[in-house]
Motif scaffolding. Structure first.
Motif, PDB file in Angstrom:
ATOM      1  N   LEU A 119      69.530  18.624  35.132  1.00  0.00           N
ATOM      2  CA  LEU A 119      69.897  20.109  35.798  1.00  0.00           C
ATOM      3  C   LEU A 119      69.055  20.883  33.875  1.00  0.00           C
ATOM      4  O   LEU A 119      68.429  20.227  32.556  1.00  0.00           O
ATOM      5  N   THR A 120      68.443  21.790  34.983  1.00  0.00           N
ATOM      6  CA  THR A 120      67.379  22.834  33.742  1.00  0.00           C
ATOM      7  C   THR A 120      68.520  23.891  33.001  1.00  0.00           C
ATOM      8  O   THR A 120      69.497  23.432  33.168  1.00  0.00           O
ATOM      9  N   GLU A 121      68.734  24.569  31.877  1.00  0.00           N
ATOM     10  CA  GLU A 121      69.089  24.521  30.833  1.00  0.00           C
ATOM     11  C   GLU A 121      69.669  26.086  31.936  1.00  0.00           C
ATOM     12  O   GLU A 121      70.873  27.294  31.342  1.00  0.00           O
ATOM     13  N   GLU A 122      68.509  27.132  32.862  1.00  0.00           N
ATOM     14  CA  GLU A 122      68.796  27.928  33.349  1.00  0.00           C
ATOM     15  C   GLU A 122      70.349  27.209  34.173  1.00  0.00           C
ATOM     16  O   GLU A 122      70.778  28.620  34.671  1.00  0.00           O
ATOM     17  N   GLU A 123      69.892  26.295  35.319  1.00  0.00           N
ATOM     18  CA  GLU A 123      71.252  25.880  35.919  1.00  0.00           C
ATOM     19  C   GLU A 123      72.513  25.890  35.533  1.00  0.00           C
ATOM     20  O   GLU A 123      73.555  25.977  35.642  1.00  0.00           O
ATOM     21  N   LEU A 124      71.940  25.431  34.138  1.00  0.00           N
ATOM     22  CA  LEU A 124      73.419  24.985  33.345  1.00  0.00           C
ATOM     23  C   LEU A 124      74.387  26.447  32.750  1.00  0.00           C
ATOM     24  O   LEU A 124      75.092  26.583  32.841  1.00  0.00           O
ATOM     25  N   GLN A 125      72.973  27.876  32.790  1.00  0.00           N
ATOM     26  CA  GLN A 125      73.884  28.562  32.718  1.00  0.00           C
ATOM     27  C   GLN A 125      74.447  28.647  33.528  1.00  0.00           C
ATOM     28  O   GLN A 125      75.855  30.016  33.516  1.00  0.00           O
ATOM     29  N   HIS A 273      71.480  12.157  31.383  1.00  0.00           N
ATOM     30  CA  HIS A 273      70.373  12.716  31.683  1.00  0.00           C
ATOM     31  C   HIS A 273      69.809  13.842  31.068  1.00  0.00           C
ATOM     32  O   HIS A 273      69.190  14.000  31.067  1.00  0.00           O
ATOM     33  N   THR A 274      70.964  14.956  31.339  1.00  0.00           N
ATOM     34  CA  THR A 274      70.054  16.365  31.252  1.00  0.00           C
ATOM     35  C   THR A 274      69.957  16.353  30.291  1.00  0.00           C
ATOM     36  O   THR A 274      69.425  16.895  29.154  1.00  0.00           O
ATOM     37  N   PHE A 275      71.182  15.646  28.924  1.00  0.00           N
ATOM     38  CA  PHE A 275      71.707  15.859  28.070  1.00  0.00           C
ATOM     39  C   PHE A 275      69.966  15.650  27.032  1.00  0.00           C
ATOM     40  O   PHE A 275      69.944  16.252  26.195  1.00  0.00           O
ATOM     41  N   ARG A 276      69.702  14.607  27.022  1.00  0.00           N
ATOM     42  CA  ARG A 276      68.519  13.335  27.034  1.00  0.00           C
ATOM     43  C   ARG A 276      67.474  14.394  27.107  1.00  0.00           C
ATOM     44  O   ARG A 276      66.464  14.178  26.087  1.00  0.00           O
ATOM     45  N   THR A 277      67.038  14.846  28.543  1.00  0.00           N
ATOM     46  CA  THR A 277      65.543  15.655  28.763  1.00  0.00           C
ATOM     47  C   THR A 277      66.245  16.853  27.519  1.00  0.00           C
ATOM     48  O   THR A 277      64.660  16.413  27.404  1.00  0.00           O
ATOM     49  N   ILE A 278      67.219  17.768  27.397  1.00  0.00           N
ATOM     50  CA  ILE A 278      67.056  18.891  27.521  1.00  0.00           C
ATOM     51  C   ILE A 278      66.814  18.903  25.575  1.00  0.00           C
ATOM     52  O   ILE A 278      66.309  19.312  24.883  1.00  0.00           O
ATOM     53  N   ALA A 279      67.484  17.694  25.063  1.00  0.00           N
ATOM     54  CA  ALA A 279      67.261  17.425  23.395  1.00  0.00           C
ATOM     55  C   ALA A 279      65.716  16.466  22.892  1.00  0.00           C
ATOM     56  O   ALA A 279      65.525  17.413  22.835  1.00  0.00           O
ATOM     57  N   ALA A 280      65.349  15.646  24.305  1.00  0.00           N
ATOM     58  CA  ALA A 280      63.660  15.866  23.700  1.00  0.00           C
ATOM     59  C   ALA A 280      62.832  16.675  24.099  1.00  0.00           C
ATOM     60  O   ALA A 280      61.894  16.595  22.738  1.00  0.00           O
TER      61      ALA A 280
END
Length: 323
Positions: A119-125, A273-280
């Motif tokens: 998920l993108t950060e916008e989708e998380l929002q 997966h989402t956490f790891r990608t955003i963290a990177a």
């Protein structure tokens, strides 16, 4: 009378392996044992009897081709191969098979780079907004709460049933500011959610550094008294989450994605997966991300981040990713 061993001299792999699975049951998670049993049941459908002599490289290749024809994804097929390799290893250990044919068969790790994975950060929002507005109730709300928490912190699905409020450890951070040439020290307290991952027995350390994530912990309970409402912290032994089983969890998740017009194939594991990608993307150091996720690699003594202080983990997240 001599004692009879019903397994002695048996040439059927299935009979042997079902007995072995019973022996290792206590040392593996329920999910892993279920995967072994499901694999054997599927194989039986394809080949009802399997002798030790028949387990060759050619047999593995035919199984691989059969799985492709059945329409399974490569990532799923290679997971089955990894499980089958382990089970054959048990037969090798007991000298039922001379060599593991998987020595000559490459089990590929399929990592999909498509954005469909995360998920993108916008989708998380968008999902957070739905949660804050109480769009969902009951089990569906709990699934969304846990999924968001996992996206922000990487807590894996298997751990939600374990964590209690007693697993929240306070960490004090000192930070200095040098305004108007006067050095001031600010002291703040944050929490680390710490426990061992069932799958790897590796300690994860998850910093709780933003209000949004703090609220998902629902640490306060409201009691109605004659004088009015009172807030108090929940007891340390109480569980933080009330997870549902795998099937309803993923079903609700798919329904939520559809409701929120997020056109992605989501399973709960995609949160990690989402956490790891955003963290990177945010520049969180690999060693710190590994420690947060409780990855086995992060426990390697060669890894210089093994001896990270709790304060370092909290600071890194605080500096680079506050939800």
């Amino acid at each position: 009378h001599q004692m009879k061993d019903k397994h002695y001299g048996n040439t059927d792999f299935y009979t042997f392996i079902q007995n072995e699975i019973e022996l290792i049951k206590s040392a593996r998670t329920k999910g892993t044992i279920d995967n072994y049993r499901n694999l054997i049941n599927k194989m039986k459908e394809w080949k009802p009897i399997l002798t030790f002599q028949e387990i060759t490289l050619d047999y593995i290749q035919r199984f691989h081709d059969y799985e492709i024809k059945t329409g399974n994804q490569l990532s799923t097929i290679y997971k089955k191969h990894a499980n089958f390799k382990f089970l054959i290893g048990l037969a090798v250990d007991k000298e039922k098979i001379a060599k593991n044919p998987y020595d000559k068969f490459e089990i590929k790790k399929i990592t999909k780079a498509q954005n469909n994975d995360i998920l993108t950060e916008e989708e998380l929002q968008k999902l957070q907004h739905a949660y804050d507005n109480n769009t969902y109730t009951g089990g569906k709300k709990e699934v969304l709460r846990e999924f968001l928490f996992s996206c922000y912190t990487s807590l894996s699905y298997a751990e939600f049933d374990n964590v209690t409020y007693g697993d929240l450890k306070p960490v004090t951070i000192k930070s200095k500011s040098d305004e108007n040439q006067k050095e001031e020290t600010t002291i703040t307290t944050h929490y680390l959610l710490c426990n061992e991952r069932k799958k790897t027995n590796v300690m994860y350390k998850i910093p709780i550094i933003s209000k949004t994530v703090e609220q998902l912990l629902e640490r306060e309970v409201t009691i109605k008294t004659k004088k009015g409402e009172e807030h108090k912290d929940k007891e340390s032994f109480q569980k933080i989450f009330s997870p549902l089983t795998n099937q309803p969890t993923n079903r609700y998740l798919k329904e939520i994605m559809k409701d929120q017009h997020i056109n992605k194939t989501m399973t709960f594991h995609r949160a990690r997966h989402t956490f790891r990608t955003i963290a990177a993307r945010r520049g969180i150091h690999d060693g710190i991300a590994e420690r947060i996720m409780g990855h086995a690699e992060g426990n390697d003594i060669k890894d210089i981040y093994t001896h990270l202080h709790d304060e370092d983990i909290v600071r890194e997240m605080k500096d680079k990713w506050i939800v």
